[in-house]
Design an enzyme around this catalytic site. Structure first.
Site, PDB file in Angstrom:
ATOM      1  N   HIS A  55      53.553  33.643  30.662  1.00 19.40           N
ATOM      2  CA  HIS A  55      52.657  34.783  30.883  1.00 19.40           C
ATOM      3  C   HIS A  55      53.333  36.062  30.385  1.00 19.40           C
ATOM      4  O   HIS A  55      54.532  36.079  30.120  1.00 19.40           O
ATOM      5  CB  HIS A  55      52.338  34.955  32.382  1.00 19.40           C
ATOM      6  CG  HIS A  55      53.539  35.301  33.202  1.00 19.40           C
ATOM      7  ND1 HIS A  55      54.492  34.366  33.566  1.00 19.40           N
ATOM      8  CD2 HIS A  55      53.981  36.476  33.707  1.00 19.40           C
ATOM      9  CE1 HIS A  55      55.442  34.947  34.245  1.00 19.40           C
ATOM     10  NE2 HIS A  55      55.172  36.241  34.346  1.00 19.40           N
ATOM     11  N   HIS A  99      57.025  35.270  28.838  1.00 16.53           N
ATOM     12  CA  HIS A  99      58.194  34.610  29.419  1.00 16.53           C
ATOM     13  C   HIS A  99      57.741  33.555  30.421  1.00 16.53           C
ATOM     14  O   HIS A  99      56.557  33.505  30.781  1.00 16.53           O
ATOM     15  CB  HIS A  99      59.117  35.654  30.085  1.00 16.53           C
ATOM     16  CG  HIS A  99      58.426  36.514  31.103  1.00 16.53           C
ATOM     17  ND1 HIS A  99      57.602  37.573  30.757  1.00 16.53           N
ATOM     18  CD2 HIS A  99      58.404  36.462  32.460  1.00 16.53           C
ATOM     19  CE1 HIS A  99      57.113  38.135  31.842  1.00 16.53           C
ATOM     20  NE2 HIS A  99      57.573  37.468  32.901  1.00 16.53           N
ATOM     21  N   ASP A 141      53.664  40.130  31.888  1.00 10.23           N
ATOM     22  CA  ASP A 141      53.424  40.862  33.136  1.00 10.23           C
ATOM     23  C   ASP A 141      52.414  41.972  32.850  1.00 10.23           C
ATOM     24  O   ASP A 141      52.523  42.682  31.848  1.00 10.23           O
ATOM     25  CB  ASP A 141      54.739  41.451  33.678  1.00 10.23           C
ATOM     26  CG  ASP A 141      55.720  40.360  34.100  1.00 10.23           C
ATOM     27  OD1 ASP A 141      55.278  39.210  34.304  1.00 10.23           O
ATOM     28  OD2 ASP A 141      56.924  40.655  34.222  1.00 10.23           O
ATOM     29  N   ARG A 172      67.566  28.616  42.871  1.00 13.32           N
ATOM     30  CA  ARG A 172      67.501  29.808  42.021  1.00 13.32           C
ATOM     31  C   ARG A 172      66.667  30.858  42.738  1.00 13.32           C
ATOM     32  O   ARG A 172      65.646  30.543  43.367  1.00 13.32           O
ATOM     33  CB  ARG A 172      66.868  29.472  40.664  1.00 13.32           C
ATOM     34  CG  ARG A 172      66.621  30.692  39.810  1.00 13.32           C
ATOM     35  CD  ARG A 172      66.381  30.377  38.335  1.00 13.32           C
ATOM     36  NE  ARG A 172      66.385  31.625  37.605  1.00 13.32           N
ATOM     37  CZ  ARG A 172      65.293  32.330  37.310  1.00 13.32           C
ATOM     38  NH1 ARG A 172      64.093  31.871  37.643  1.00 13.32           N
ATOM     39  NH2 ARG A 172      65.388  33.479  36.678  1.00 13.32           N
TER      40      ARG A 172
HETATM   41  C1  LIG Z   1      47.488  33.709  37.886  1.00 10.24           C
HETATM   42  C2  LIG Z   1      47.833  34.933  38.186  1.00 10.24           C
HETATM   43  C3  LIG Z   1      49.050  35.298  38.988  1.00 10.24           C
HETATM   44  C4  LIG Z   1      49.193  36.779  38.707  1.00 10.24           C
HETATM   45  C5  LIG Z   1      47.765  37.212  38.669  1.00 10.24           C
HETATM   46  C6  LIG Z   1      47.143  36.175  37.731  1.00 10.24           C
HETATM   47  O1  LIG Z   1      45.759  36.065  37.810  1.00 10.24           O
HETATM   48  C7  LIG Z   1      47.552  36.515  36.294  1.00 10.24           C
HETATM   49  C8  LIG Z   1      48.858  37.342  36.256  1.00 10.24           C
HETATM   50  C9  LIG Z   1      49.873  36.923  37.326  1.00 10.24           C
HETATM   51  C10 LIG Z   1      50.967  37.938  37.512  1.00 10.24           C
HETATM   52  C11 LIG Z   1      52.159  37.760  36.565  1.00 10.24           C
HETATM   53  C12 LIG Z   1      53.178  38.837  36.869  1.00 10.24           C
HETATM   54  C13 LIG Z   1      53.424  39.043  38.337  1.00 10.24           C
HETATM   55  O2  LIG Z   1      54.192  37.955  38.813  1.00 10.24           O
HETATM   56  C14 LIG Z   1      52.096  39.107  39.134  1.00 10.24           C
HETATM   57  C15 LIG Z   1      52.361  39.497  40.571  1.00 10.24           C
HETATM   58  C16 LIG Z   1      51.131  40.003  38.459  1.00 10.24           C
HETATM   59  O3  LIG Z   1      50.890  41.154  38.741  1.00 10.24           O
HETATM   60  O4  LIG Z   1      50.454  39.295  37.482  1.00 10.24           O
HETATM   61  C17 LIG Z   1      51.374  37.795  38.951  1.00 10.24           C
HETATM   62  C18 LIG Z   1      50.040  37.597  39.681  1.00 10.24           C
HETATM   63  C19 LIG Z   1      50.202  36.901  41.026  1.00 10.24           C
HETATM   64  O5  LIG Z   1      51.136  36.131  41.252  1.00 10.24           O
HETATM   65  O6  LIG Z   1      49.321  37.063  41.858  1.00 10.24           O
HETATM   66  O1  LIG Z   2      61.656  33.885  38.113  1.00  9.14           O
HETATM   67  C1  LIG Z   2      61.679  34.325  36.990  1.00  9.14           C
HETATM   68  O2  LIG Z   2      62.714  34.407  36.322  1.00  9.14           O
HETATM   69  C2  LIG Z   2      60.390  34.799  36.325  1.00  9.14           C
HETATM   70  C3  LIG Z   2      59.360  35.254  37.302  1.00  9.14           C
HETATM   71  C4  LIG Z   2      58.243  36.003  36.652  1.00  9.14           C
HETATM   72  O3  LIG Z   2      58.091  36.005  35.469  1.00  9.14           O
HETATM   73  C5  LIG Z   2      57.323  36.791  37.503  1.00  9.14           C
HETATM   74  O4  LIG Z   2      57.482  36.757  38.745  1.00  9.14           O
HETATM   75  O5  LIG Z   2      56.428  37.440  36.940  1.00  9.14           O
HETATM   76 FE   LIG Z   3      56.730  37.603  34.834  1.00  8.13          FE
END
Ligand SMILES: C=C1C[C@]23C[C@@]1(O)CC[C@H]2[C@@]12CC[C@H](O)[C@@](C)(C(=O)O1)[C@H]2[C@@H]3C(=O)O
Ligand SMILES: O=C(O)CCC(=O)C(=O)O
Ligand SMILES: [Fe+2]
Length: 306
Positions: free
Chosen positions: A182, A239, A184, A251
């Site tokens: 994904h 990443h 961020d 981890r």
């Molecule tokens: C599947 C998902 C988890 C996420 C929200 C989403 O719909 C798509 C983006 C995901 C992500 C990736 C980065 C961060 O870890 C996170 C908190 C964010 O803001 O976008 C997560 C979301 C999540 O875990 O709820």
């Molecule tokens: O745990 C990691 O190193 C990656 C986690 C990550 O990409 C996230 O929380 O958005």
């Molecule tokens: Fe991430």
């Protein structure tokens, strides 16, 4: 290829050079490491200890925080759209009230000091927010923008930053993915982990670069909003984290996602715009709802292309 490592202690003497190196890393990879970042080691260590303390608790105790929809304790399910991975996590908002309430839920009456968790998280978040603003200031400088163009995104009173603690226990599962590919969505991510490997950076075309863990460093990951604000000049780095199948130790990654106030309009500042806009203007609130309605692996920013 080697991940750029930037020594932030050099910014005092030669801010031009450090800004230039940061901009180059953001353009080429959307990912770099910073060392000598000024976050005291004991703040990182205490946050790590508190995180392990939490993840060692029994499942019913961890579930007292409430399910991650989206904030709270999550186990294998990531987000609300059906993504899964070999991890458990705590996804937290960063405002003081939320942290104080969560800390009360986490502490057991006889066991923990109810303010230990909140003090630790607040200290940590205070430091990483300061670091994120310093880095944004250096980026602005490198792009020839006034410092405030980027730094106010994370200093306004109602910023929308998140803090995530990811725990990847050793697993014999045949799912190799800890946290799937994904980018961020926010402005900027600051990630640190313990010494167990797992994080990988996408080089495109199915090639992945393992990121050597360095508990002394922070990984800086450009988020989708900064890609949009720079009209695609900076790239949000894709990443993933592999499941922890080769270590007998757990981890832990500790991840700060710097997000602006929800009503902030995301668009490229006129001073930076060369040619035409790639993206239509949108608010962080718009982008967040779009993100949360889609799967982890999607390229969600494409939806806002003109
Ligand atoms: C599947 C998902 C988890 C996420 C929200 C989403 O719909 C798509 C983006 C995901 C992500 C990736 C980065 C961060 O870890 C996170 C908190 C964010 O803001 O976008 C997560 C979301 C999540 O875990 O709820
Ligand atoms: O745990 C990691 O190193 C990656 C986690 C990550 O990409 C996230 O929380 O958005
Ligand atoms: Fe991430």
């Amino acid at each position: 290829m080697k991940i750029p490592t930037i020594d932030l202690s050099a910014a005092g003497k030669d801010p031009e050079l450090v800004s230039k190196l940061i901009v180059e890393a953001c353009e080429e990879y959307g990912f770099f490491k910073v060392i000598n970042h000024g976050v005291p080691h004991h703040i990182i260590k205490t946050m790590e200890d508190e995180s392990f303390h939490f993840f060692r608790k029994s499942l019913p105790e961890k579930q007292r925080v409430g399910p991650a929809n989206p904030f709270g304790y999550g186990n294998r399910k990531i987000g609300l759209s059906g993504d899964t991975g070999e991890l458990e996590y705590l996804l937290l908002q960063t405002n003081q009230n939320y942290i104080a309430n969560t800390s009360l839920l986490i502490s057991n009456i006889n066991d923990d000091d109810p303010s230990k968790f909140s003090n630790t998280v607040n200290d940590y978040i205070g430091e990483v927010r300061r670091l994120a603003c310093d880095i944004l200031g250096l980026m602005s400088k490198g792009l020839g923008l006034p410092l405030s163009v980027f730094t106010t995104l994370l200093t306004d009173t109602d910023t929308d930053s998140l803090f995530r603690l990811n725990h990847y226990p050793p697993t014999a599962s045949n799912n190799p993915i800890g946290f799937g590919e994904h980018s961020d969505p926010q402005i900027l991510t600051l990630l640190t982990s313990n010494h167990v490997p797992g994080l990988q950076l996408s080089l495109g075309n199915g090639h992945w670069l393992p990121v050597t863990p360095d508990p002394q460093a922070f990984c800086v990951i450009i988020g989708d909003l900064l890609q949009a604000m720079t009209n695609g000049r900076f790239v949000s780095a894709r990443h993933r984290a592999m499941a922890n199948t080769s270590s007998t130790e757990s981890r832990l990654s500790m991840v700060f996602f710097g997000g602006p106030p929800p009503q902030t309009t995301i668009t490229c500042p006129p001073q930076l715009l060369k040619g035409r806009n790639i993206y239509k203007p949108f608010t962080w609130a718009d982008y967040k709802s779009h993100t949360y309605a889609h799967r982890l692996g999607e390229t969600r920013l494409d939806h806002f292309k003109l």
